[in-house]
Design an enzyme around this catalytic site. Structure first.
Site, short mmCIF file in Angstrom:
data_model
loop_
_atom_site.label_atom_id
_atom_site.label_comp_id
_atom_site.label_asym_id
_atom_site.label_seq_id
_atom_site.Cartn_x
_atom_site.Cartn_y
_atom_site.Cartn_z
N MET A 70 -9.81 4.81 -5.89
CA MET A 70 -9.81 4.19 -7.20
C MET A 70 -8.54 4.53 -7.97
SD MET A 70 -11.37 2.22 -9.35
CE MET A 70 -12.95 2.04 -8.51
N LYS A 72 -5.45 6.24 -6.77
CA LYS A 72 -4.72 6.83 -5.66
C LYS A 72 -3.62 7.78 -6.11
CE LYS A 72 -5.31 2.84 -2.56
NZ LYS A 72 -5.89 3.46 -1.36
N THR A 92 -6.17 8.00 -1.07
CA THR A 92 -5.51 8.82 -0.06
C THR A 92 -3.99 8.74 -0.21
OG1 THR A 92 -7.33 8.69 1.52
CG2 THR A 92 -5.14 9.06 2.41
N ASN A 117 -11.96 -4.06 2.04
CA ASN A 117 -10.57 -3.76 1.76
C ASN A 117 -9.82 -3.41 3.04
OD1 ASN A 117 -9.26 -0.84 1.80
ND2 ASN A 117 -11.48 -0.56 1.49
N MET A 119 -6.48 -2.02 2.42
CA MET A 119 -5.35 -1.61 1.59
C MET A 119 -4.25 -0.94 2.41
SD MET A 119 -6.45 -2.73 -1.29
CE MET A 119 -5.29 -2.06 -2.46
N PHE A 121 -3.63 2.56 2.76
CA PHE A 121 -3.06 3.76 2.13
C PHE A 121 -1.82 3.42 1.30
CE2 PHE A 121 -4.66 6.88 5.69
CZ PHE A 121 -5.95 6.76 5.21
N SER A 182 -10.20 6.19 8.00
CA SER A 182 -9.96 4.86 7.44
C SER A 182 -9.72 3.87 8.58
CB SER A 182 -8.73 4.87 6.53
OG SER A 182 -8.37 3.54 6.18
N ASN A 184 -8.02 1.18 8.27
CA ASN A 184 -6.91 0.31 7.87
C ASN A 184 -5.52 0.84 8.21
OD1 ASN A 184 -8.78 -1.54 6.73
ND2 ASN A 184 -8.95 -0.20 4.94
N THR A 185 -5.44 1.99 8.89
CA THR A 185 -4.18 2.49 9.42
C THR A 185 -4.29 2.52 10.93
OG1 THR A 185 -3.68 3.85 7.47
CG2 THR A 185 -2.61 4.48 9.54
N LYS A 225 -13.32 13.75 6.26
CA LYS A 225 -14.02 12.50 5.92
C LYS A 225 -14.23 11.70 7.20
CE LYS A 225 -14.14 8.78 2.54
NZ LYS A 225 -13.54 8.28 1.29
N THR A 253 -19.70 8.74 3.86
CA THR A 253 -18.80 8.27 4.91
C THR A 253 -17.68 7.43 4.33
OG1 THR A 253 -19.98 6.17 5.23
CG2 THR A 253 -20.79 8.07 6.49
N ASN A 254 -16.77 7.06 5.22
CA ASN A 254 -15.74 6.09 4.90
C ASN A 254 -16.35 4.68 4.98
OD1 ASN A 254 -13.06 5.02 4.46
ND2 ASN A 254 -12.25 6.86 5.45
N GLY A 278 -20.13 -0.57 -0.15
CA GLY A 278 -21.14 -1.09 -1.06
C GLY A 278 -22.51 -1.13 -0.43
N TYR A 328 -17.74 4.56 -5.74
CA TYR A 328 -16.51 3.74 -5.71
C TYR A 328 -16.87 2.29 -5.96
CZ TYR A 328 -12.22 1.43 -4.43
OH TYR A 328 -11.11 0.64 -4.47
N THR A 329 -17.45 1.63 -4.96
CA THR A 329 -17.73 0.20 -5.08
C THR A 329 -18.71 -0.09 -6.22
OG1 THR A 329 -17.27 -0.15 -2.74
CG2 THR A 329 -18.59 -1.83 -3.86
#
Length: 351
Positions: A70, A72, A92, A117, A119, A121, A182, A184-185, A225, A253-254, A278, A328-329
């Protein structure tokens, strides 16, 4: 109230065409608000609920924290406690500043009570966060810092990437979250495998211990995490590594790569790559928390995060074995009223 006029419209309209722009404007508004002490005090009277608890050797005003992602880069640190959060996790953050993945990369699913998402990082880097914390100070609640691998860093050089961020931010963190989960990396989740995780944790423990000795204080807690998509067997193996290397706790969790639970009217968004958070994650995140709690005999503190959309979700997460929870969500979609409902709903309960 100033907050309701400036911030609430952004928080409650995440579903319009550019949710990332809404996110950015919301954090920017809260950053401005952070510099107005009378406004913060007024907001705090409305939203803050104290129900102190000690976990990880730290004293938390209440059990409800803001999850990483939220804020970063730590722009609005003074605002989050005023909104009722008992702790804040920034990041992160990575060793190298990076823009993240191409836009669009954030998708709001209001009918599902969810977000997707990818994103990647996006952040200003560890040095920039350290500079900000040195200048502006920490929030008045425990501060967690989530650290991850830079995209440009090869996987076989990941350890030094994490060590750099830990060293740079060590003076400011009340705990570190080691993000190896994550989606997303590229390749990041491979760091959850036994050998890779063992090497990473061994080096980070050594670094943390040396820094603590130099500073003349106790080592900063290191938490891992984890992803919700691990099998029980893989999760048990990961827990074994964490216990072997003296990890202080787990964050479970992530986001998930799964797409179950998306509302029919938003099914077209299921094809978007990235992590889902969510409501669809509520049950699975709680299952992972329960598994970790039972597998470790309750000996490993857990921060439960994923699909907490009300006080009942938070209470069930704590019943499953979590010591603390994060939002978060739910916060992004429903605003600070959720923080107040959750903190007040948990106040006075004993776990």
């Amino acid at each position: 109230m100033l907050f309701e006029k400036i911030v609430r419209p952004a928080l409650y309209r995440m579903a319009y065409h550019d949710p990332e722009l809404v996110h950015e404007r919301t954090v920017a508004a809260l950053a401005r608000l952070s510099r107005v002490s009378p406004a913060l005090r007024a907001i705090e009277k409305v939203y803050r609920t104290d129900d102190p608890v000690s976990v990880l050797g730290l004293r938390f005003p209440n059990r409800v924290g803001l999850a990483a992602g939220m804020d970063k880069n730590g722009h609005a640190l003074a605002a989050w406690p005023a909104l009722g959060f008992g702790f804040v996790e920034v990041g992160t953050v990575t060793r190298h500043a990076q823009p993240g993945n191409p836009r669009p990369r954030l998708f709001s699913l209001p009918a599902t009570d969810a977000v997707i998402n990818r994103m990647g990082f996006n952040n200003a880097g560890a040095r920039a966060l350290a500079t900000r914390l040195a200048a502006d100070g920490k929030p008045g609640v425990p501060l967690g810092i989530s650290i991850g691998k830079s995209k440009v860093t090869p996987l076989d050089e990941a350890v030094e990437d994490y060590r750099f961020s830990l060293r740079t931010l060590h003076p400011y963190a009340d705990y570190f979250a080691i993000n190896v989960s994550s989606p997303n990396t590229p390749g990041l989740r491979a760091l959850q495998d036994r050998a890779a995780l063992a090497e990473l944790l061994a080096e980070l423990r050594l670094t943390s211990g040396a820094l603590a000795e130099e500073a003349g204080r106790a080592p900063t807690p290191l938490l891992v995490k984890v992803a919700p998509d691990l099998t029980d067997e893989a999760l048990a193996e990961l827990l074994g590594v964490c216990l072997d290397h003296g990890v202080a706790g787990l964050i479970a969790t992530n986001t998930t790569l799964g797409r179950d639970g998306i509302a029919a009217g938003e099914a077209h968004l299921a094809a978007e790559t990235g992590g889902l958070s969510g409501s669809p994650l509520t049950a699975r995140a709680r299952e992972v928390v329960r598994f970790v709690h039972e597998e470790t005999g309750g000996g490993l503190p857990i921060i439960g995060v994923g699909g907490i959309l009300g006080a009942d979700d938070a209470a069930r997460m704590l019943d499953a074995g979590a010591s603390l929870v994060q939002l978060y969500t739910g916060f992004a979609l429903h605003g600070p009223g959720l923080v107040r409902r959750v903190t007040r709903g948990l106040a006075g309960r004993r776990y």
